[in-house]
Design an enzyme around this catalytic site. Structure first.
Site, PDB file in Angstrom:
ATOM      1  N   ARG A 270       0.842  -1.200   0.000  1.00  0.00           N
ATOM      2  CA  ARG A 270       0.000   0.000   0.000  1.00  0.00           C
ATOM      3  C   ARG A 270       0.874   1.246   0.000  1.00  0.00           C
ATOM      4  O   ARG A 270       1.826   1.346   0.773  1.00  0.00           O
ATOM      5  CB  ARG A 270      -0.929   0.015   1.218  1.00  0.00           C
ATOM      6  CG  ARG A 270      -1.869  -1.199   1.255  1.00  0.00           C
ATOM      7  CD  ARG A 270      -2.814  -1.159   2.427  1.00  0.00           C
ATOM      8  NE  ARG A 270      -3.586  -2.402   2.486  1.00  0.00           N
ATOM      9  CZ  ARG A 270      -4.488  -2.687   3.414  1.00  0.00           C
ATOM     10  NH1 ARG A 270      -4.730  -1.803   4.370  1.00  0.00           N
ATOM     11  NH2 ARG A 270      -5.142  -3.834   3.394  1.00  0.00           N
TER      12      ARG A 270
ATOM     13  N   ARG B 208       1.068  -6.416  12.922  1.00  0.00           N
ATOM     14  CA  ARG B 208       0.428  -5.803  14.087  1.00  0.00           C
ATOM     15  C   ARG B 208       0.301  -6.791  15.247  1.00  0.00           C
ATOM     16  O   ARG B 208       0.288  -6.382  16.409  1.00  0.00           O
ATOM     17  CB  ARG B 208      -0.932  -5.228  13.688  1.00  0.00           C
ATOM     18  CG  ARG B 208      -0.794  -4.057  12.730  1.00  0.00           C
ATOM     19  CD  ARG B 208      -2.081  -3.300  12.516  1.00  0.00           C
ATOM     20  NE  ARG B 208      -1.872  -2.181  11.588  1.00  0.00           N
ATOM     21  CZ  ARG B 208      -2.690  -1.144  11.452  1.00  0.00           C
ATOM     22  NH1 ARG B 208      -3.805  -1.088  12.161  1.00  0.00           N
ATOM     23  NH2 ARG B 208      -2.416  -0.171  10.606  1.00  0.00           N
TER      24      ARG B 208
ATOM     25  N   GLU C 293      -6.357  -1.017  15.642  1.00  0.00           N
ATOM     26  CA  GLU C 293      -6.991  -2.014  14.766  1.00  0.00           C
ATOM     27  C   GLU C 293      -5.999  -3.104  14.377  1.00  0.00           C
ATOM     28  O   GLU C 293      -4.880  -2.830  13.964  1.00  0.00           O
ATOM     29  CB  GLU C 293      -7.507  -1.325  13.505  1.00  0.00           C
ATOM     30  CG  GLU C 293      -8.124  -2.281  12.491  1.00  0.00           C
ATOM     31  CD  GLU C 293      -8.237  -1.682  11.100  1.00  0.00           C
ATOM     32  OE1 GLU C 293      -8.198  -2.454  10.134  1.00  0.00           O
ATOM     33  OE2 GLU C 293      -8.331  -0.441  10.975  1.00  0.00           O
TER      34      GLU C 293
ATOM     35  N   ARG D 158       2.124   0.965  10.223  1.00  0.00           N
ATOM     36  CA  ARG D 158       1.637   1.334   8.887  1.00  0.00           C
ATOM     37  C   ARG D 158       2.807   1.340   7.913  1.00  0.00           C
ATOM     38  O   ARG D 158       3.517   2.333   7.764  1.00  0.00           O
ATOM     39  CB  ARG D 158       0.957   2.703   8.933  1.00  0.00           C
ATOM     40  CG  ARG D 158       0.099   3.012   7.717  1.00  0.00           C
ATOM     41  CD  ARG D 158      -0.598   4.361   7.863  1.00  0.00           C
ATOM     42  NE  ARG D 158      -1.527   4.358   8.968  1.00  0.00           N
ATOM     43  CZ  ARG D 158      -2.801   3.944   8.890  1.00  0.00           C
ATOM     44  NH1 ARG D 158      -3.266   3.512   7.740  1.00  0.00           N
ATOM     45  NH2 ARG D 158      -3.592   3.986   9.949  1.00  0.00           N
TER      46      ARG D 158
ATOM     47  N   SER E  50     -10.224  -6.033  10.456  1.00  0.00           N
ATOM     48  CA  SER E  50     -11.467  -5.383  10.060  1.00  0.00           C
ATOM     49  C   SER E  50     -12.296  -6.415   9.305  1.00  0.00           C
ATOM     50  O   SER E  50     -11.837  -6.956   8.298  1.00  0.00           O
ATOM     51  CB  SER E  50     -11.180  -4.166   9.172  1.00  0.00           C
ATOM     52  OG  SER E  50     -12.352  -3.409   8.952  1.00  0.00           O
TER      53      SER E  50
END
Length: 363
Positions: free
Chosen positions: A198, A327, A285, A213, A288
């Site tokens: 990403r 994470r 988070e 991130r 999801s």
């Protein structure tokens, strides 16, 4: 006489050419209009389910349950990047030299932990009836459109010189696995490990420290194809499936229902799993889980036949992280940290690490 016929033929040919040019121009304009309509439709988000909380942003999300307790420390807990660097197992400086910002080298037993978590997740999800796939990591534009990444989120994607895209999540290839198909039987459940890529174009200044991130990270994805009447119950089951690794690792977390203002572009309803990070003093988070109704299935033409002689209907698609591997490493580092700088590993992951009980600085 022949001269008059010749003039008449020339006039007729001229008229035909004029008519042909007019038809071509109208076809061009029609194609233009159709493309504009398609572009407009592709920019329309999914409609939230009536059970989704109303709100304008993350602060209106609703915590529906939590699991476990926050760990207590006799010292000020550190953040994962400091822990990892002091262990000699996270190297941001050399990754910056090799690739730039938002990349990292894992070293030694931390690299081994990342691989172990992938196997641990996949084993759990296979126990729960998910079929494992290893998907392509490059996909075409049709696949990106099918799941809703294109055209809206093109700036967040990495595109190759031959027009293919690096996948932002295994959701894309796995959902498109059944593109343009009529499925014989539902439900269908897949799990897939993949790297994810990403550009994070819209996140400048956000989570710039550590590995929360990154431009490149690992994730195990869960994808389900369901009958419409079963989709909401399947979403609840999907959330439980994503929670199971966290429970077995003993990581305190909560489940939050996203409000309308925080809902993703393609989602009908979403729950976020948020793990407690004591070094940051915050929930973050880690998964999801969403149902998309028939939104993705319409784009990708994924249908099922309810009965032998019945007309095909669009399937409902669901997906969720099960889990984001990096994470999870962050959560293990911060929750298992000790005063001496070592990190106690959860008992459930030790068999995947030949019995290693803690991470310690190399001698």
């Amino acid at each position: 006489m022949r001269s008059r016929r010749g003039r008449a033929n020339r006039c007729a040919r001229a008229e035909l050419k004029t008519l042909s040019d007019e038809v071509k121009e109208k076809e061009r304009r029609l194609k233009e209009v159709e493309e504009q309509i398609e572009a407009a439709l592709l920019a329309v988000p999914n409609l939230p389910h009536e059970s989704v909380p109303i709100g304008s942003g993350p602060e209106q999300n609703v915590v529906v349950r939590s699991w476990g307790e926050k760990p207590r420390f006799g010292f000020e807990p550190r953040q994962h990047d400091e822990i990892g660097e002091k262990l000699g197992m996270l190297d941001f400086a050399r990754a910056g030299k090799v690739s730039g910002a938002r990349f990292v080298f894992y070293r030694g037993n931390l690299a081994r932990l990342e691989r172990a978590l992938v196997d641990f997740f996949i084993d759990l999800h296979r126990e729960r009836g998910y079929v494992e796939l290893i998907p392509p990591y490059l996909v075409n534009a049709d696949s990106m459109r099918g799941t809703g990444q294109l055209p809206k989120f093109e700036e967040d994607l990495f595109k190759t010189t031959n027009g293919l895209y690096l996948i932002p999540t295994a959701e894309v290839p796995v959902t498109n696995y059944h593109r343009d198909e009529i499925l014989a039987d539902l439900p269908i459940k897949y799990c897939a490990f993949s790297p994810c890529f990403r550009s994070e174009a819209g996140s400048y200044g956000k989570d710039t420290k550590g590995i929360i991130r990154q431009h490149q990270f690992h994730k195990v994805e869960l994808v389900r194809f369901e009958k419409p009447e079963n989709a909401l119950a399947a979403l609840e089951q999907l959330v439980d499936d994503a929670q199971e690794p966290l429970r077995r690792l003993g990581l305190h977390h909560r489940v939050a229902a996203l409000c309308t203002g925080d809902l993703g572009f393609s989602a009908e309803k979403t729950y976020d799993l948020e793990v407690w990070l004591p070094g940051q003093g915050a929930y973050r988070e880690i998964s999801s889980c969403s149902t998309f109704s028939d939104y993705q299935a319409r784009r990708a033409q994924i249908r099922f036949r309810p009965g032998p002689q019945e007309k095909p209907r669009f399937a409902y698609t669901l997906n969720g992280s099960g889990l984001a591997v990096g994470r999870t490493v962050v959560a293990i580092l911060e929750n298992g940290q000790q005063a001496d700088g070592s990190v106690v590993l959860p008992a459930a992951i030790r068999p995947y690490l030949s019995g290693i009980e803690r991470l310690e600085p190399a001698a």
